[in-house]
Design a protein around this motif. Structure first.
Motif, PDB file in Angstrom:
ATOM      1  N   GLN A 374       0.555  -1.355   0.189  1.00 21.17           N
ATOM      2  CA  GLN A 374      -0.319   0.563  -0.164  1.00 21.17           C
ATOM      3  C   GLN A 374       0.704   1.309  -0.192  1.00 21.17           C
ATOM      4  N   ASN A 375       2.247   0.940   0.289  1.00 22.35           N
ATOM      5  CA  ASN A 375       3.060   2.495   0.339  1.00 22.35           C
ATOM      6  C   ASN A 375       3.467   2.670  -1.049  1.00 22.35           C
ATOM      7  N   LYS A 376       3.084   4.074  -1.540  1.00 19.72           N
ATOM      8  CA  LYS A 376       3.580   4.390  -2.597  1.00 19.72           C
ATOM      9  C   LYS A 376       4.676   5.347  -3.132  1.00 19.72           C
ATOM     10  N   GLU A 377       5.232   5.258  -1.732  1.00 19.62           N
ATOM     11  CA  GLU A 377       6.452   5.370  -1.553  1.00 19.62           C
ATOM     12  C   GLU A 377       7.680   4.702  -2.481  1.00 19.62           C
ATOM     13  N   ASN A 380       7.610   0.683  -7.297  1.00 14.00           N
ATOM     14  CA  ASN A 380       6.498  -0.596  -8.462  1.00 14.00           C
ATOM     15  C   ASN A 380       6.569  -1.935  -7.889  1.00 14.00           C
ATOM     16  N   ARG A 383       6.290  -3.347  -4.576  1.00 18.43           N
ATOM     17  CA  ARG A 383       4.904  -3.357  -4.497  1.00 18.43           C
ATOM     18  C   ARG A 383       4.295  -4.643  -4.778  1.00 18.43           C
ATOM     19  N   ILE A 416      -6.969  -1.781  -3.609  1.00 22.06           N
ATOM     20  CA  ILE A 416      -5.886  -1.389  -4.917  1.00 22.06           C
ATOM     21  C   ILE A 416      -6.171  -0.917  -6.037  1.00 22.06           C
ATOM     22  N   GLU A 419      -8.822   1.985  -7.724  1.00 17.37           N
ATOM     23  CA  GLU A 419      -8.318   3.033  -7.796  1.00 17.37           C
ATOM     24  C   GLU A 419      -7.570   3.178  -9.224  1.00 17.37           C
ATOM     25  N   ASN A 422      -3.018   2.048 -12.782  1.00 18.04           N
ATOM     26  CA  ASN A 422      -1.592   2.457 -12.389  1.00 18.04           C
ATOM     27  C   ASN A 422      -0.911   1.192 -12.822  1.00 18.04           C
ATOM     28  N   ASN A 493       7.108   4.205 -12.254  1.00 19.36           N
ATOM     29  CA  ASN A 493       6.729   5.116 -12.972  1.00 19.36           C
ATOM     30  C   ASN A 493       7.420   6.518 -13.591  1.00 19.36           C
TER      31      ASN A 493
END
Length: 650
Positions: A374-377, A380, A383, A416, A419, A422, A493
């Motif tokens: 869940q941590n978008k920092e 990818n 994650r 997720i 969303e 992505n 990204n």
């Protein structure tokens, strides 16, 4: 009858002569027959006294059974290394305890009437034949008598089979020689291995039987240095002996950091196959002992050398092992370390987790992995790996009496996926697609629910070219048999070059238990590589013959890039090159690591030249390494023959 080392050694050496041995016929002269002969020139025949005894004791039987056969063995010289054998005065005795009696059976007369022809060259029987109408049991009995001649030869041999002879015939009779080696005992193999006359060819043959013969596998492993003579053969090993496994476990107790990369993956392969064969508490205990020896290397690496810790984590993943150090390493700064730690969690086997701790471990890991996902920092790639570790039967266990954990995980996945499209939820959607189609997937139900209840399926059909995704392909090879290919690509990204590329080639079908075609896993972990996209496009274009790439040409190329790529290029033009780029390659054969390497330099060489120049330089460099060596047997026999042997061709 005792079997000498010379017999088994001779069984191997005789096969070389089969390449030149003609059918049994006195017609063609053979230069070999000018040397030692079974029946000396001018001598008509030899006569032996032969006697054999077989005793059968049956548990709870009334008496022991014993058969005794004696005969005169007449051997006649037919010329040109060819001989004929016939038995006379055959006596068959049958005994019940102490009560001996002579038995009159048709076998006596049939044995005396049977004539078996064979070819004998310098102490080796190289061909045997009899009339097609002969009783096969009687022929086999006579073959046993002929085999004894190789142990108790009436004349000395001349030692014709030197290294020169092997070089001439070894390649053409390779599989037959290998078969004879596989029938040897430990002492005989050791004698063969120590033979100085053919020392240049011994490794080539032993490499193939290391994977099949329990006695030979012990010679493949040097317990003093924790090294394997031929690492490749370990992957084809089907049934490791207890003695070999004990050596592995004991050796691991004195394992050093320098030995870890070359040892732990192969050791884990052997232990895993031992567990598959034994499936006992003893096998589990040996694996737990191995885990204790390896766990001390699960520490954060000092500097950028991650080979030791990644090798240890890969061994954990292979065996399904877990402890808290694995969870800690999942938060390590090196991307390749995080990959291996999360991969180890993904492959946890609850056989090695105490029942009392299982729920706590599952709960703890679910919380840690969900936070990563869940941590978008996070990158990818991290994650996605966290998702793959969560999406396993160990973490998502719907059969628990308390379904809270599985319900929470399903809701988190659904959030997720809801969303906007992505890189992460696009990858998750593709994994769920193939999972829902696989009838054997234990999480098929979860995948189907997540896909069916999603409100905006259309967005996932609009993924762009540079999108993270998982793809599975099946290619029919023949009826009920297929090749299976899995491809995984993850983009960051702000990057054009993927941060992760994974591929798997496997074979599936009705023959999966009877054929051992290799399946291979590969992974590339990439960081900060695409600082100048347009330059890469120019240099990697194999059709680009323009050797004068000036500023005008570069500008035109940049302007013709797709819009999103052009924006990235404009960004890179304003910053200096990133010096922290890295590329790590990992290869697995049958699920075990065979190659772990930092290939950053090679990739940068490729990107700073064009494909044609890079390939040419790599080929020339490899040829230069081989210069002065003798690679004739290495490529087709060390690799090809191991595959052939594993596929039942020997």
């Amino acid at each position: 009858m005792a079997v000498s080392l010379n017999l088994c050694f001779s069984l191997v050496l005789l096969l070389v002569y089969r390449a030149s041995a003609a059918p049994i016929s006195p017609g063609n002269a053979d230069s070999l027959c000018s040397f030692a002969q079974l029946v000396a020139p001018g001598q008509d025949s030899l006569v032996y006294k032969y006697k054999t005894e077989v005793k059968l004791s049956v548990v709870n039987g009334q008496f022991d059974l014993k058969n005794e056969i004696s005969a005169n063995v007449h051997i006649k010289n037919l010329g040109n290394c060819n001989y004929a054998l016939q038995l006379q005065n055959v006596v068959i005795m049958e005994t019940q305890d102490e009560d001996e009696s002579t038995v009159s059976t048709p076998a006596k007369q049939e044995l005396e009437n049977l004539v078996v022809r064979f070819r004998w060259a310098d102490g080796f029987v190289v061909a045997v034949e009899a009339d097609a109408s002969a009783n096969i049991d009687h022929v086999n009995f006579v073959k046993g008598i002929i085999s004894a001649l190789q142990v108790y030869s009436p004349v000395p041999t001349d030692g014709l089979l030197t290294s020169k002879d092997w070089d001439q015939f070894a390649a053409t009779r390779f599989l037959e020689v290998t078969n004879e080696l596989r029938r040897m005992g430990k002492a005989d193999i050791n004698a063969f291995k120590s033979n100085a006359d053919i020392k240049n060819l011994v490794p080539m043959f032993l490499n193939t039987i290391y994977a099949h013969d329990p006695a030979a596998t012990l010679f493949n492993f040097d317990s003093a240095n924790l090294k394997f003579e031929n690492p490749l053969s370990v992957f084809y090993l089907d049934s490791p002996s207890t003695e070999l496994v004990d050596q592995i476990v004991q050796s691991a107790k004195r394992l050093t950091a320098e030995q870890v990369p070359d040892f732990v993956g192969l050791a884990a392969t052997i232990l895993k196959k031992y567990k598959a064969r034994q499936n006992s508490q003893d096998a589990d205990r040996k694996i737990k002992d191995f885990q204790k020896s390896v766990s001390k290397f699960l520490t954060a690496p000092t500097g950028d050398d991650t080979k030791v810790v990644t090798a240890a984590l890969a061994a954990y993943a292979q065996l399904g092992l877990y402890d808290n150090q694995v969870k800690n390493l999942a938060a390590e700064q090196h991307l390749e370390v995080q990959y291996h730690a999360l991969n180890a969690i993904r492959h946890i086997d609850d056989d090695y987790i105490d029942d009392a701790d299982e729920l706590n471990i599952r709960t703890d890991l679910q919380n840690v992995l969900l936070e990563k996902l869940q941590n978008k920092e996070n990158k990818n790639a991290v994650r996605v790996w966290a998702f793959e570790a969560l999406y396993t039967p160990f973490i998502f266990n719907s059969e628990e009496s308390d379904p809270t954990l599985s319900d929470n995980l399903e809701k988190a996945f659904s959030t997720i996926l809801d969303e906007p499209l992505n890189q992460v939820n696009g990858y998750m959607w593709s994994v769920l697609k193939f999972s829902s189609l696989d009838r054997l997937d234990p999480l098929r139900g979860l995948a189907a629910r997540l896909r069916v209840h999603h409100d905006n399926k259309k967005q996932f059909s609009e993924q762009s070219t540079l999108s993270s995704r998982h793809v599975e392909l099946e290619i029919p090879l023949r009826k009920n048999y297929r090749a299976v290919i899995h491809l995984s690509v993850v983009f960051e990204n702000d990057r054009v070059v993927p941060s992760f590329i994974g591929a798997k080639l496997a074979f599936d079908g009705v023959r999966r238990e009877t054929i051992r075609l290799p399946w291979i896993d590969g992974a590339l972990i990439i960081e900060n590589l695409d600082s100048n996209v347009a330059e890469y496009f120019l240099r990697l274009d194999p059709l680009n013959k323009n050797k004068n790439v000036d500023d005008t040409y570069r500008t035109n190329t940049k302007n013709s890039l797709p819009g999103s790529t052009k924006r990235l290029q404009d960004t890179y033009d304003g910053v200096e090159d990133d010096s922290s780029s890295s590329v790590h390659l990992y290869l697995k054969l049958f699920g075990a690591d065979i190659r772990s390497r930092d290939i950053t330099d090679k990739v940068q060489d490729l990107l700073s030249s064009n494909i044609r120049t890079f390939v040419r330089n790599q080929v020339l460099a490899r040829l230069q390494q081989l210069s002065g060596k003798n690679p004739i047997f290495r490529i087709p026999l060390e690799i090809g023959a191991a595959s052939a042997a594993a596929n039942g061709l020997t």
